[in-house]
Design a protein around this motif. Sequence first.
Motif, PDB file in Angstrom:
ATOM      1  N   SER A  97     -23.018   7.790  33.639  1.00 23.42           N
ATOM      2  CA  SER A  97     -23.982   7.398  32.631  1.00 23.42           C
ATOM      3  C   SER A  97     -23.721   6.703  31.311  1.00 23.42           C
ATOM      4  O   SER A  97     -24.618   5.930  30.690  1.00 23.42           O
ATOM      5  N   LEU A  98     -22.537   6.733  30.955  1.00 27.26           N
ATOM      6  CA  LEU A  98     -22.009   6.210  29.795  1.00 27.26           C
ATOM      7  C   LEU A  98     -21.973   4.686  29.401  1.00 27.26           C
ATOM      8  O   LEU A  98     -22.448   4.144  28.583  1.00 27.26           O
ATOM      9  N   SER A 120      -9.610   9.738  25.296  1.00 27.76           N
ATOM     10  CA  SER A 120     -10.563   8.658  25.091  1.00 27.76           C
ATOM     11  C   SER A 120     -10.635   7.845  26.715  1.00 27.76           C
ATOM     12  O   SER A 120     -10.959   6.833  26.676  1.00 27.76           O
ATOM     13  N   GLU A 121      -9.997   8.802  27.708  1.00 28.12           N
ATOM     14  CA  GLU A 121      -9.951   8.196  28.995  1.00 28.12           C
ATOM     15  C   GLU A 121     -11.412   7.479  29.485  1.00 28.12           C
ATOM     16  O   GLU A 121     -11.629   6.319  29.945  1.00 28.12           O
ATOM     17  N   THR A 122     -12.630   8.309  29.579  1.00 27.45           N
ATOM     18  CA  THR A 122     -13.806   7.815  30.012  1.00 27.45           C
ATOM     19  C   THR A 122     -14.359   6.879  29.121  1.00 27.45           C
ATOM     20  O   THR A 122     -15.104   5.949  29.483  1.00 27.45           O
ATOM     21  N   LEU A 123     -14.288   6.928  27.621  1.00 25.75           N
ATOM     22  CA  LEU A 123     -14.619   5.977  26.660  1.00 25.75           C
ATOM     23  C   LEU A 123     -14.177   4.542  27.242  1.00 25.75           C
ATOM     24  O   LEU A 123     -14.709   3.675  27.242  1.00 25.75           O
ATOM     25  N   MET A 124     -12.777   4.444  27.547  1.00 31.42           N
ATOM     26  CA  MET A 124     -12.018   3.501  27.576  1.00 31.42           C
ATOM     27  C   MET A 124     -12.345   2.711  29.010  1.00 31.42           C
ATOM     28  O   MET A 124     -12.684   1.559  28.934  1.00 31.42           O
ATOM     29  N   VAL A 125     -12.745   3.639  29.952  1.00 25.55           N
ATOM     30  CA  VAL A 125     -13.172   2.992  31.084  1.00 25.55           C
ATOM     31  C   VAL A 125     -14.762   2.384  31.045  1.00 25.55           C
ATOM     32  O   VAL A 125     -15.192   1.225  31.670  1.00 25.55           O
ATOM     33  N   ALA A 126     -15.518   3.154  30.432  1.00 22.89           N
ATOM     34  CA  ALA A 126     -16.984   2.728  30.285  1.00 22.89           C
ATOM     35  C   ALA A 126     -17.190   1.542  29.486  1.00 22.89           C
ATOM     36  O   ALA A 126     -18.224   0.936  29.502  1.00 22.89           O
ATOM     37  N   LEU A 127     -16.266   1.459  28.483  1.00 25.10           N
ATOM     38  CA  LEU A 127     -16.256   0.125  27.569  1.00 25.10           C
ATOM     39  C   LEU A 127     -16.208  -1.024  28.584  1.00 25.10           C
ATOM     40  O   LEU A 127     -16.637  -2.331  27.847  1.00 25.10           O
ATOM     41  N   GLY A 128     -15.814  -1.063  29.610  1.00 22.95           N
ATOM     42  CA  GLY A 128     -15.403  -2.249  30.482  1.00 22.95           C
ATOM     43  C   GLY A 128     -16.762  -2.905  30.588  1.00 22.95           C
ATOM     44  O   GLY A 128     -16.848  -4.275  30.790  1.00 22.95           O
ATOM     45  N   SER A 254     -18.235  15.850  33.536  1.00 19.38           N
ATOM     46  CA  SER A 254     -19.093  16.382  32.315  1.00 19.38           C
ATOM     47  C   SER A 254     -20.542  15.806  32.349  1.00 19.38           C
ATOM     48  O   SER A 254     -20.772  14.492  32.397  1.00 19.38           O
ATOM     49  N   LEU A 255     -21.758  16.386  32.400  1.00 20.13           N
ATOM     50  CA  LEU A 255     -22.951  15.937  32.530  1.00 20.13           C
ATOM     51  C   LEU A 255     -23.534  15.578  31.101  1.00 20.13           C
ATOM     52  O   LEU A 255     -23.276  16.416  30.115  1.00 20.13           O
ATOM     53  N   LEU A 256     -23.761  14.426  30.857  1.00 14.93           N
ATOM     54  CA  LEU A 256     -24.389  13.762  29.569  1.00 14.93           C
ATOM     55  C   LEU A 256     -25.823  14.167  29.304  1.00 14.93           C
ATOM     56  O   LEU A 256     -26.671  13.872  30.203  1.00 14.93           O
ATOM     57  N   PHE A 257     -26.033  14.770  28.291  1.00 15.38           N
ATOM     58  CA  PHE A 257     -27.380  14.986  27.910  1.00 15.38           C
ATOM     59  C   PHE A 257     -27.928  13.833  26.832  1.00 15.38           C
ATOM     60  O   PHE A 257     -27.172  13.933  26.004  1.00 15.38           O
ATOM     61  N   SER A 258     -29.064  13.220  26.917  1.00 18.38           N
ATOM     62  CA  SER A 258     -29.492  12.076  25.934  1.00 18.38           C
ATOM     63  C   SER A 258     -30.500  12.540  25.058  1.00 18.38           C
ATOM     64  O   SER A 258     -31.244  13.284  25.380  1.00 18.38           O
TER      65      SER A 258
END
Length: 292
Positions: A97-98, A120-128, A254-258
């Motif tokens: 979702s990110l 920052s692993e997930t953020l690093m990947v999602a910024l792709g 982890s589930l993200l709640f928006s």
Amino acid sequence: MVVTQESVAVNGSRRLSPQEIADNLRERIRVGDLKAGDRLPTQAELAEEFGVERGTVRQALRALQEDGLLTNVSKGSPPRIALPAPTRDAPQPTMVSLAPRLADAFAAPQVRVDVVCHTSETLMVALGEPLRLIHEGSVRPRTIDVRILLPSRNIHLAFPVLVEGRGDDDPVHQRWLAMRNAQAQVLRNNLQATRATHGVDVHVTFRALPFTPPIKLYLLNGDEALIGYYVLTERQEEYESRTLDMYDALGSQSLLFSFAQSAGQRDAAFVTESQKWFDALWETISTELTLS
């Protein structure tokens, strides 16, 4: 319906309204003729297809953007069909979702992303995804300001930890620290590369927290807050020829709640208070973080 002069074509036939054009495009999206990520035709091409002025097309596209179906409207290039985004009723794993939420945030001329996380692993990947859109010219932010709060290297982390407890030589902490630093450096370098390639004014700053955050929080342009809980589990990991039995959390799952400013008073209050919480941590008890 009252037919005004503006809604009558030269040949006497009635012109389509912005709502009718939006409904037509919405149906194409629903049946799959237009898919997530596809570009729409240009405004000139749509105006010719529907036999209307470009202003009518622009109104239709803005209506679709407000419905969350289009991104990149009025950015100088044809808009795209929006990627599916998580809803508050159906949270999705962070890794899923990110990326689309970041892609939408990077469509703004001034991008601000504030993050609290464990690494920052997930953020690093999602910024792709937003970086790909920048390089292909689909989005053109003028400034990107990213602030990230990570646990300090000098604390005893609540997790990950060895199942049997800490020793003098803590390989779990060493492994976490190496990951934290390497991922943060890659993230910073990838963002800063847009300064050289596209002239984007980029600022990436890290600060250290004196505690282990039990949640991950992403604040996007002050408009949206995404929050997820780190859920601990027992697992094994290989590190330097050793098998480590540890308690750890898989942040990408982890589930993200928006929560969005535009989704009502309750959501708006959550976004505002989350931003206040982040700013207070950043300005008070956090310290300088060195990636080494």
